[in-house]
Structures are given as structure tokens and as C-alpha cells.
Design a protein around this motif. Structure first.
Motif, short mmCIF file in Angstrom:
data_model
loop_
_atom_site.label_atom_id
_atom_site.label_comp_id
_atom_site.label_asym_id
_atom_site.label_seq_id
_atom_site.Cartn_x
_atom_site.Cartn_y
_atom_site.Cartn_z
N CYS A 123 -35.47 75.42 62.24
CA CYS A 123 -34.42 74.55 61.72
C CYS A 123 -34.11 73.40 62.69
N LEU A 124 -34.11 73.70 63.97
CA LEU A 124 -33.86 72.65 64.97
C LEU A 124 -34.95 71.58 64.90
N ASN A 125 -36.17 72.02 64.71
CA ASN A 125 -37.28 71.07 64.57
C ASN A 125 -37.13 70.26 63.29
N LEU A 126 -36.65 70.92 62.23
CA LEU A 126 -36.43 70.23 60.96
C LEU A 126 -35.40 69.11 61.14
N ILE A 127 -34.31 69.41 61.84
CA ILE A 127 -33.26 68.41 62.07
C ILE A 127 -33.80 67.24 62.88
N ASP A 128 -34.69 67.53 63.84
CA ASP A 128 -35.31 66.47 64.63
C ASP A 128 -36.02 65.45 63.75
N ARG A 129 -36.60 65.92 62.65
CA ARG A 129 -37.41 65.04 61.80
C ARG A 129 -36.62 64.44 60.64
N ALA A 130 -35.36 64.85 60.47
CA ALA A 130 -34.56 64.39 59.34
C ALA A 130 -33.55 63.32 59.78
N ARG A 131 -33.00 62.62 58.81
CA ARG A 131 -31.93 61.65 59.06
C ARG A 131 -30.60 62.36 58.79
N ILE A 132 -29.85 62.65 59.86
CA ILE A 132 -28.60 63.40 59.73
C ILE A 132 -27.42 62.44 59.85
N ALA A 133 -26.51 62.52 58.87
CA ALA A 133 -25.35 61.63 58.86
C ALA A 133 -24.28 62.12 59.83
N LEU A 134 -24.06 63.44 59.85
CA LEU A 134 -23.03 64.04 60.72
C LEU A 134 -23.23 65.54 60.75
N PHE A 135 -22.61 66.18 61.74
CA PHE A 135 -22.54 67.64 61.80
C PHE A 135 -21.09 68.05 61.53
N ALA A 136 -20.90 68.94 60.56
CA ALA A 136 -19.57 69.50 60.29
C ALA A 136 -19.59 70.98 60.64
N ILE A 137 -18.68 71.40 61.50
CA ILE A 137 -18.59 72.81 61.92
C ILE A 137 -17.35 73.40 61.27
N ASP A 138 -17.56 74.11 60.16
CA ASP A 138 -16.43 74.69 59.42
C ASP A 138 -16.02 76.02 60.06
N GLU A 139 -14.77 76.41 59.83
CA GLU A 139 -14.22 77.65 60.40
C GLU A 139 -14.43 77.66 61.93
N ALA A 140 -14.05 76.57 62.57
CA ALA A 140 -14.37 76.38 63.99
C ALA A 140 -13.67 77.38 64.90
N HIS A 141 -12.62 78.05 64.41
CA HIS A 141 -11.96 79.05 65.26
C HIS A 141 -12.89 80.22 65.60
N CYS A 142 -14.00 80.33 64.89
CA CYS A 142 -14.96 81.41 65.16
C CYS A 142 -15.59 81.28 66.56
#
Length: 603
Positions: A123-142
Motif C-alpha cells: 500500500c505504501l508503494n501504491l501511494i508513492d505512485r498515486a496522486r494523493i490530495a490529503l491524508f485524513a486520520i479518523d478516530e485520531a484518539h486511537c
């Protein structure tokens, strides 16, 4: 606020304006800024990352710990015309490969990923090759080991900033006290992020706390006023969940159990029924947790004491997400405190962690026994001032009376001491009231100076005294002696007559409400005119049929609040229907004609 953001808000989500700080958050993240967002459940957190994802080039990647609910979140977006997908272990290899292809081809606007999946090399390699607009971290208290739902894999999400420092990140949660907020910022490298903290207040929720006295009967009495409504009942253990669910079914309610020990397929089916059908009561442990997006949950009931104020606040927050009136009801007893203390002290956590959890339990017990406004006490825990007298909790609606309990407290503490600090409240109360039992005879406690000195109070009153002494920190349960009560250092001044105490008067037992019912209409519709109510119920029936045909939760089609607005305004054409909040272009195209025809059929 940019015109493009407002245009998307109207066209896609069907809303004419933002709520609270949504506009500032959306603009800040869309412009490339990092953000830490604390917003109560139902406050519109999802929009804060969904809309910036649509405004920026590329795909918004959402980290969520809730594999079981990703499908519903994605389906809701697709209903709005948003190109969304998820990557998790429920997909076949072919389906996962197709989602990956869509991401790389720029065909997705939002992609939901579980943290374990995200951290995999593939998945990390996939993100390297994709155009990502933003990262959203939901339930961040975890991410916080001091919070109430720690997930170890969240600690590794710092890789998002380290590997892609130019992609904006937004972390979101509904429950985090000040220490947890600081840890979220530290662990996710968001110390420099702009922090948006909305009010934690949920004014549509009515808070009630009752002392346990035949908890099953009390629960049935409470549910009698919620017949036909969707709700959640939280219980302490798996066995208790099964027993309560069975009792509710015997009482004629549509109740289902949910806990981690169930067969996975049965558990998933029960969750699906709760999300897709109206009027289902889910009886669950906290395994039925975060991300319950069903907006029309009209009540959350706790038949046992939760472990902390944060956990309690988050669980009650699953009620009334649509902003309509809902109720949070808690039934607890001293036995709950003993059980939870035992669970904490016998756990495998370190001593520092155990001390923290015990302090949080004590804080919740203090909340339960407090005579102040419930809302004021809850918000105070999160560092938010509130003037009190909210008018929508039991202590405001029926202000509790208090009495001088100093002498009763001295008798109770003295009796605990003279019986050797080896017994639970039940036996000590028998000694105080002069009740002969086998245990009294066995230990010769009828010869103590405290024998019978409390005969002026009945069993219920003494139970209240002991509960409030524990809440005040004057007595504590000795887990090594199976919950035996023992004095604390703070009890000395009371025994010596140097400190006065006032106790809340124990409320009389509530009258049975057998046969009392609200019927099957949701509270959102109870104040509608008869003709509008008929339209509302007809629209709910149409929505249920439509949802079953598509195998999606009913609220994914339309929320109750939207159906209510349609029923009230009775639009004659698509242009009028388009003005209803919650109806964007995609839903107007998909359902507009059917809604208008249904209104015409029930005119």
C-alpha cells in the motif's frame, strides 16, 4: 470561503451553508494546511475532509479503524455522486486490484483504508505512485495510549508525514481530554497543525442517571417510552449482553446481541440489520463501537457503568446524530464499581496505566453521584466551561434534594472499621441495621458497638450512603478481598467530626410505565401536523423498501431530517424539492421523481 467550496456543498451534499467551524477547516485543509479537529459526534467531521478532497487534485486517503463500516461510508458517498472506494481485507484479490487500478488512473476522489492495510509495503508503494490530495486520520484518539480506545498501529502513522511531508493531513476525533489532545499532536507530528476545537456540547441529548435496583425492570420501563425506535443498550460483559437481549425479545422488542465472542457472520448480520432497519435495539459490549453512522439512534442506554467519562461520552454520542431529541440513560450500582476496579487491577497493564484508569473510573462515579448539571460536569471534564442549568438533564429537570449525611457517614465508616474492613456493603449494612444473618452470627458482629446504630435508615438509604462514600473517595473496594470496603486516608477527618458531608436524597422508585408507548413514529416527526405526519411515515416506508432493494442502510438514502423537511414543505416539482437540505444533484436525479410520486399518491 471560496465559491467553489460553497458550490460543491450545495450541489453534492445538498446544504446551503456550513456549520460551526466547518468553513474554516475546509478552506485551511484545501489550501494545504495541516489540522487537528475536535468536534462532537454528529457535528459534521466527515465533511471537513471529504470536501477538501474534492477541492484538491488527486484522491483523499482516509485512515479508519472500522473495516465493517467502510462499506456504508463509501456507499453514502456514492449515493452523493462521489467516486469513492475502500481497501480492506473484505475485498477479493481481483476487487482490490481493481480499486488500486482506479486509484492510479485518477478515477477515485476518496479512498478509505484500514491502518494495518495502509502500513503494508504494497500500500505504501501504491501511494508513492498515486496522486494523493490529503491524508485524513479518523478516530485520531486511537493513537493515545492514555485514551479509551488505544490502537497500536495508529502510532506508526507518523510515516505519512515522514514519507510525504508536502501532503496535508487532517486528524479528527470526537473525544479527547487535554492530555489526549496533546498526545495526538505529538504522536502524529501535528504540533504545528492548526487546531480546531468545537464545543463538545450535544444540546439535543438528555442525560439521565439512575441507581440500579433491578436493572432489567428499570431498562424495560425506560424502553417503554421508546417503542419502535432505534437504540443501543450497552452492557458490561458478553454473558450480560446475551441475557439482556433475550429478556428484551421476551418483552416483545426487536433486540439483537453484539459482542466479540459471537460468530463473525452472525455479528455482522446483526450490525447490518441495526443499520438498515428501523426500530431495532442493539444490545452490545463496547465492541459495537466507533463509527456508528446511523443518524436516527434515539437512545443509548447503559445497564452497567462504563469505564471512563470519555468512553461514556463517546458511546452516548451515538444517539441523536441527526440533531433531533435523543436520550442517554445510565443505570449503575456499587457492584459495577467493584467489578470494574477488579477488571482494571487484575489486567496486564502497567501500574501507571492502572492508576490512570482507576482515576477515570472515580471521575465517572463522581459524575453519577453529582447533584450539579450533568452537562456542566461532562463538559468540564473536557475543559469546556458551561454555566449549568442546561434544562435537559435529570438534575436540572428534577433538582435533587440533599441532606446532612455527616452522622450517617461516621456510623458507616466506623462500622466498616469495626468489622475489620473485610466485608462488602451488604454485610456492613446488616450490622448497622441490626439484621441477624448467618454471617453476623458467624463473626459475632452483633456484639459490636455499631450493631443496630443505623436502624433509622432503610436498606435503600444505606446503599445510597455507601455508594456516595465511595464516590467521595472516603471508602474504596479492596479487590484482593473480593470487593471488601476499606477506609481511605480522607475518611479520618469525617470520623473525627472535622468535616461535614451532604448526600443527595435517594429518589423514590419510578412508577411502572407498562403500556406507555410513543408508537412507531420517530421523535423527529412527533410535532408534525397530521397530514405532514402521514407524508413522513409514507416516505419512511418508501425509503425502507428502497434501502432493502439496494442492500444499504436506510439513512444512506435520506436522513429522517430530510424526510421531515420534505413532509413539511410538500414540494410540487423537482425545483422545489432541490431546495430541501440534504438533497444534492445526484440524489435529486436518483430519487426526485419517486419522492414526488409518493407525495402525490399520499396527498
Amino acid at each position: 470561503m471560496s465559491d467553489s467550496a460553497l458550490e460543491l456543498l450545495r450541489r453534492i451534499f445538498g446544504h446551503s451553508d456550513f456549520r460551526g467551524e466547518q468553513a474554516q477547516i475546509v478552506q485551511h485543509v484545501a489550501d494545504g494546511g495541516d489540522a487537528l479537529v475536535l468536534m462532537p459526534t454528529g457535528g459534521g467531521k466527515s465533511l471537513c475532509y471529504q470536501l477538501p478532497s474534492l477541492l484538491r487534485e488527486g484522491c483523499g486517503l482516509v485512515v479508519s479503524p472500522l473495516i465493517a463500516l467502510m462499506q456504508d461510508q463509501v456507499e453514502a458517498l456514492r449515493q452523493l455522486g462521489v467516486r469513492a472506494a475502500y481497501l480492506n481485507s473484505t475485498l477479493s484479490a481481483d476487487d482490490a486490484a481493481e480499486v488500486e487500478r482506479q486509484l492510479l488512473a485518477g478515477e477515485l476522489e476518496l479512498l478509505y483504508v484500514a491502518p494495518e492495510r495502509l502500513l503494508s509495503p504494497r500500500c505504501l508503494n501504491l501511494i508513492d505512485r498515486a496522486r494523493i490530495a490529503l491524508f485524513a486520520i479518523d478516530e485520531a484518539h486511537c493513537v493515545s495510549q492514555w485514551g479509551h480506545d488505544f490502537r497500536p498501529e495508529y502510532r506508526e502513522l507518523t510515516i505519512l508525514h515522514e514519507r510525504w511531508p508536502d501532503i496535508p493531513r487532517i486528524a479528527l476525533t470526537a473525544t479527547a481530554d487535554a492530555p489526549t489532545q496533546r498526545e495526538i499532536a505529538e504522536r502524529l507530528n501535528l504540533e504545528d497543525a492548526r487546531r480546531f476545537v468545537s464545543s463538545f456540547d450535544r444540546p439535543n441529548l438528555r442525560y439521565r442517571v439512575v441507581h440500579k435496583d433491578n436493572g432489567t425492570r428499570q431498562l424495560l420501563d425506560f424502553l417503554a417510552a421508546h417503542r419502535g425506535e432505534s437504540g443501543i443498550v450497552y452492557a458490561f460483559s458478553r454473558r450480560r449482553v446475551e441475557a439482556v437481549a433475550e429478556q428484551l425479545v421476551e418483552a416483545g422488542l426487536r433486540a439483537l446481541p453484539y459482542h466479540a465472542g459471537m460468530d463473525a457472520a452472525v455479528r455482522a448480520a446483526n450490525q447490518r440489520r441495526f443499520l438498515q432497519e428501523d426500530g431495532v435495539v442493539m444490545v452490545a459490549t463496547i465492541a459495537f463501537g466507533m463509527g456508528i453512522d446511523k443518524p436516527d439512534v434515539r437512545f443509548v442506554a447503559h445497564v452497567d457503568l462504563p469505564k471512563s467519562i470519555e468512553g461514556y461520552y463517546q458511546e452516548t454520542g451515538r444517539a441523536g446524530r441527526d440533531g433531533e431529541p435523543a436520550e442517554a440513560w445510565l443505570c449503575y450500582g456499587l457492584g459495577d464499581v467493584v467489578n470494574l476496579r477488579q477488571l482494571i487491577q487484575q489486567g496486564e497493564a502497567g501500574e501507571e496505566r492502572k492508576r490512570l484508569e482507576l482515576r477515570k473510573l472515580d471521575a465517572l462515579l463522581g459524575y453519577c453521584e453529582s447533584t450539579q448539571c450533568r452537562r456542566q460536569a461532562l463538559l468540564g471534564w473536557f475543559g469546556e466551561p458551561h454555566p449549568g442549568a442546561c434544562g435537559n438533564c435529570d438534575n436540572c429537570l428534577e433538582p435533587p434534594q440533599s441532606w446532612d449525611g455527616t452522622e450517617a457517614a461516621r456510623k458507616a465508616l466506623s462500622c466498616v472499621y469495626r468489622t475489620g474492613q473485610r466485608f462488602g456493603a451488604g454485610h456492613v449494612i446488616d450490622v448497622l441495621r441490626g439484621v441477624r444473618t448467618e454471617k453476623v452470627d458467624k463473626f459475632g458482629h452483633e456484639r459490636l458497638s455499631t450493631w443496630g446504630i443505623g436502624a433509622d435508615l432503610d436498606l435503600r438509604q444505606w446503599s445510597s450512603v455507601f455508594r456516595q462514600l465511595v464516590a467521595a473517595g472516603l471508602l474504596e473496594a479492596d479487590i484482593e478481598r473480593h470487593g471488601a470496603l476499606r477506609l481511605t486516608a480522607d475518611s479520618g477527618p469525617v470520623l473525627r467530626g472535622e468535616r461535614e458531608l451532604r448526600f443527595r436524597v435517594e429518589a423514590p422508585k419510578a412508577a411502572r410505565t407498562r403500556g406507555k408507548s410513543r408508537g412507531t413514529a420517530a421523535p423527529a416527526a412527533l410535532d408534525l401536523e397530521p397530514a405532514a405526519l402521514q407524508r413522513f411515515n409514507a416516505l419512511r416506508e418508501w425509503r425502507s423498501v428502497t434501502a432493502r432493494e439496494q442492500n444499504v442502510p436506510a439513512y444512506v438514502i435520506f436522513h429522517d431530517a430530510t424526510l421531515r423537511a420534505i413532509a413539511e414543505s410538500a414540494p410540487d416539482d423537482l425545483d422545489e424539492l432541490a431546495q430541501i437540505p440534504g438533497i444534492g444533484a445526484s440524489k435529486l436525479d436518483r430519487y426526485g421523481e419517486a419522492v414526488l410520486q409518493h407525495l402525490l399518491d399520499h396527498a
